[in-house]
Design a protein around this motif. Structure first.
Motif, mmCIF file in Angstrom:
data_model
loop_
_atom_site.group_PDB
_atom_site.id
_atom_site.type_symbol
_atom_site.label_atom_id
_atom_site.label_comp_id
_atom_site.label_asym_id
_atom_site.label_seq_id
_atom_site.Cartn_x
_atom_site.Cartn_y
_atom_site.Cartn_z
ATOM 1 N N UNK A 183 0.829 -1.207 0.000
ATOM 2 C CA UNK A 183 0.000 0.000 0.000
ATOM 3 C C UNK A 183 0.862 1.254 0.000
ATOM 4 N N UNK A 184 1.991 1.196 0.730
ATOM 5 C CA UNK A 184 2.979 2.275 0.731
ATOM 6 C C UNK A 184 2.379 3.621 1.124
ATOM 7 N N UNK A 185 1.493 3.604 2.122
ATOM 8 C CA UNK A 185 0.968 4.852 2.654
ATOM 9 C C UNK A 185 -0.067 5.547 1.801
ATOM 10 N N UNK A 186 -0.492 4.929 0.701
ATOM 11 C CA UNK A 186 -1.431 5.613 -0.199
ATOM 12 C C UNK A 186 -2.852 5.652 0.343
ATOM 13 N N UNK A 187 -3.223 4.672 1.150
ATOM 14 C CA UNK A 187 -4.539 4.674 1.796
ATOM 15 C C UNK A 187 -4.357 4.154 3.220
ATOM 16 N N UNK A 188 -5.279 4.460 4.112
ATOM 17 C CA UNK A 188 -5.192 3.902 5.466
ATOM 18 C C UNK A 188 -5.321 2.385 5.448
ATOM 19 N N UNK A 189 -4.611 1.748 6.381
ATOM 20 C CA UNK A 189 -4.670 0.302 6.551
ATOM 21 C C UNK A 189 -5.133 0.031 7.983
ATOM 22 N N UNK A 190 -6.253 -0.658 8.112
ATOM 23 C CA UNK A 190 -6.792 -1.028 9.422
ATOM 24 C C UNK A 190 -6.559 -2.521 9.629
ATOM 25 N N UNK A 191 -6.048 -2.887 10.776
ATOM 26 C CA UNK A 191 -5.830 -4.301 11.098
ATOM 27 C C UNK A 191 -6.975 -4.812 11.953
ATOM 28 N N UNK A 192 -7.562 -5.933 11.548
ATOM 29 C CA UNK A 192 -8.647 -6.569 12.278
ATOM 30 C C UNK A 192 -8.215 -7.976 12.667
ATOM 31 N N UNK A 193 -8.347 -8.314 13.947
ATOM 32 C CA UNK A 193 -8.079 -9.694 14.330
ATOM 33 C C UNK A 193 -7.090 -9.844 15.472
ATOM 34 N N UNK A 194 -7.549 -10.379 16.606
ATOM 35 C CA UNK A 194 -6.666 -10.830 17.665
ATOM 36 C C UNK A 194 -6.185 -9.794 18.651
ATOM 37 N N UNK A 195 -6.638 -8.553 18.555
ATOM 38 C CA UNK A 195 -6.170 -7.515 19.477
ATOM 39 C C UNK A 195 -6.746 -7.777 20.868
ATOM 40 N N UNK A 196 -5.860 -7.963 21.842
ATOM 41 C CA UNK A 196 -6.286 -8.213 23.212
ATOM 42 C C UNK A 196 -5.562 -7.332 24.228
ATOM 43 N N UNK A 197 -4.469 -6.703 23.827
ATOM 44 C CA UNK A 197 -3.670 -5.868 24.728
ATOM 45 C C UNK A 197 -3.241 -4.589 24.004
ATOM 46 N N UNK A 198 -2.920 -3.578 24.811
ATOM 47 C CA UNK A 198 -2.378 -2.358 24.224
ATOM 48 C C UNK A 198 -1.083 -2.606 23.483
ATOM 49 N N UNK A 199 -0.280 -3.565 23.961
ATOM 50 C CA UNK A 199 0.951 -3.900 23.235
ATOM 51 C C UNK A 199 0.650 -4.483 21.857
ATOM 52 N N UNK A 200 -0.487 -5.178 21.709
ATOM 53 C CA UNK A 200 -0.880 -5.682 20.391
ATOM 54 C C UNK A 200 -1.152 -4.518 19.443
ATOM 55 N N UNK A 201 -1.837 -3.500 19.953
ATOM 56 C CA UNK A 201 -2.107 -2.313 19.126
ATOM 57 C C UNK A 201 -0.796 -1.677 18.692
ATOM 58 N N UNK A 202 0.136 -1.547 19.642
ATOM 59 C CA UNK A 202 1.428 -0.933 19.343
ATOM 60 C C UNK A 202 2.169 -1.718 18.265
ATOM 61 N N UNK A 203 2.136 -3.038 18.333
ATOM 62 C CA UNK A 203 2.806 -3.872 17.331
ATOM 63 C C UNK A 203 2.162 -3.700 15.958
ATOM 64 N N UNK A 204 0.838 -3.609 15.928
ATOM 65 C CA UNK A 204 0.153 -3.397 14.655
ATOM 66 C C UNK A 204 0.553 -2.053 14.035
ATOM 67 N N UNK A 205 0.611 -1.022 14.855
ATOM 68 C CA UNK A 205 1.042 0.290 14.348
ATOM 69 C C UNK A 205 2.479 0.224 13.847
#
Length: 364
Positions: free
Chosen positions: A275-297
């Motif tokens: 995608x290279x920053x051309x559109x937003x990318x949202x991750x869906x699936x398995x988020x259970x902790x704030x550290x998971x969010x940080x890893x996705x970002x």
């Protein structure tokens, strides 16, 4: 006991819900390999914090398709909230809106889209909503559903593209859970009537020949931005951008469609690169902790979408429970950012995560 983490809400939801309803929410396709992988994959990814960065104040806000969200966490489309709690989708919408975030309303909601958006805006006049759509074989009917979502104030269409057929959900088959009980219906599937009212509900059908041609039709059917949900391959991400999609949701449907698809966090880096920053990318699936969010970002997501934990919070405590889930996750993300030396979500980068997911996936 006061819940301290999202898993506490999971345990309480399981205690409160009828076992067949619990299995509907918790279960997935076939052997549920993907269901388990979505959460367990985060444990394989380590955080390598930076220090002496002066990150005393953290900025969690993020812009997504013209909406300023208080945090990079939004509510994924999930069906049948009234099975979890009498507050239903209206309670979930109020909680998400009060948290300053965005709800993606499911086509299979047990509350009408107009009521959901009104409930959310009663908690926050600036509340944002997107509408999730299963494109139906009857395009005239699809057009009516789209126009209804537009009239209710939804600002984007989230088209689920990973479902040409139903997944094999054996828990539901064993339980005989094949339809909504009692008087509940999927309210947003009602037939449009010539009077302008809504008649009997239709069963949601899947479009077996769904293709990029349908995306071209969507452009004629709506002026809303189109978001594709269910992207797992980087080549499809490239094609989505080339075909004018406004954003993509990296999703394997929570493991409910095709089993043994890798965890979405493992697929994210290659998709973000495509995608290279051309559109937003949202991750869906398995988020259970704030550290998971940080890893996705860190791996390139603009934001994450929360699915089952919203249901857990609702089942455990109605609207307040959903609010508590979001508050806990926000607090955990803020703490993780502080400990990694990040003053803003924009400072979260790949240097914070080790090891990267399997190299073979990054070469897809």
């Amino acid at each position: 006991m006061t819940p301290l983490a999202l898993r506490d809400f999971e345990a309480e939801a399981r205690r409160r819900l009828d076992p067949a309803i619990w299995d509907y929410y918790a279960g997935g396709a076939d052997d549920e390999v993907t269901v388990r992988a979505n959460t367990s994959a985060y444990a394989r990814i380590g955080l390598v914090p930076r220090v002496l960065r002066g990150a005393f104040h953290r900025q969690l806000a993020v812009d997504v398709l013209g909406h300023r969200l208080s945090m990079p966490i939004l509510a994924a489309p999930t069906a049948f909230h009234l099975l979890a709690h009498p507050d239903g989708e209206k309670g979930s919408a109020r909680a998400v809106a009060a948290a300053g975030s965005l709800s993606i309303i499911s086509m299979a909601a047990t509350t009408a889209v107009e009521e959901i958006t009104a409930a959310g805006r009663s908690a926050n006049p600036d509340a944002a909503f997107w509408f999730q759509l299963y494109l139906q074989p009857d395009l005239a009917y699809s057009q009516a559903v789209i126009e209804r979502a537009e009239a209710a104030g939804c600002s984007a269409l989230v088209v689920t593209v990973d479902s040409p057929v139903y997944g094999n959900r054996e828990r539901d088959r064993r339980n005989g859970f094949l339809d909504l009980p009692g008087l509940l219906v999927a309210e947003n599937t009602r037939e449009p009537l010539p009077t302008g009212e809504w008649g009997n509900p239709r069963s949601i059908g899947f479009t077996g020949d769904l293709s990029w041609d349908h995306l071209a039709w969507l452009r004629t059917a709506t002026s809303l931005p189109v978001v594709l949900k269910g992207i797992t391959h980087p080549e499809d991400a490239r094609l989505a951008v080339e075909n004018g999609v406004a954003a993509i949701v990296v999703s394997n449907h929570g493991g409910r469609q095709l089993d043994t698809v890798p965890a979405t966090i493992d697929l994210l880096p290659a998709i973000a690169e495509a995608v290279d920053g051309r559109v937003p990318v949202v991750l869906d699936g398995g988020i259970r902790r704030g550290t998971d969010v940080l890893k996705a970002l860190a791996f390139g997501a603009t934001a994450v979408a929360l699915g089952r934990p919203i249901i857990w919070g609702l089942a455990a405590g109605g609207e307040q429970g959903v609010g508590d889930v979001l508050s806990i996750l926000r607090t955990e993300l803020d703490r993780a950012m502080a400990l990694c030396g990040c003053s803003s979500v924009l400072e979260v980068s790949r240097e914070l995560v080790r090891p990267a997911p399997e190299e073979s996936w990054s070469r897809l």
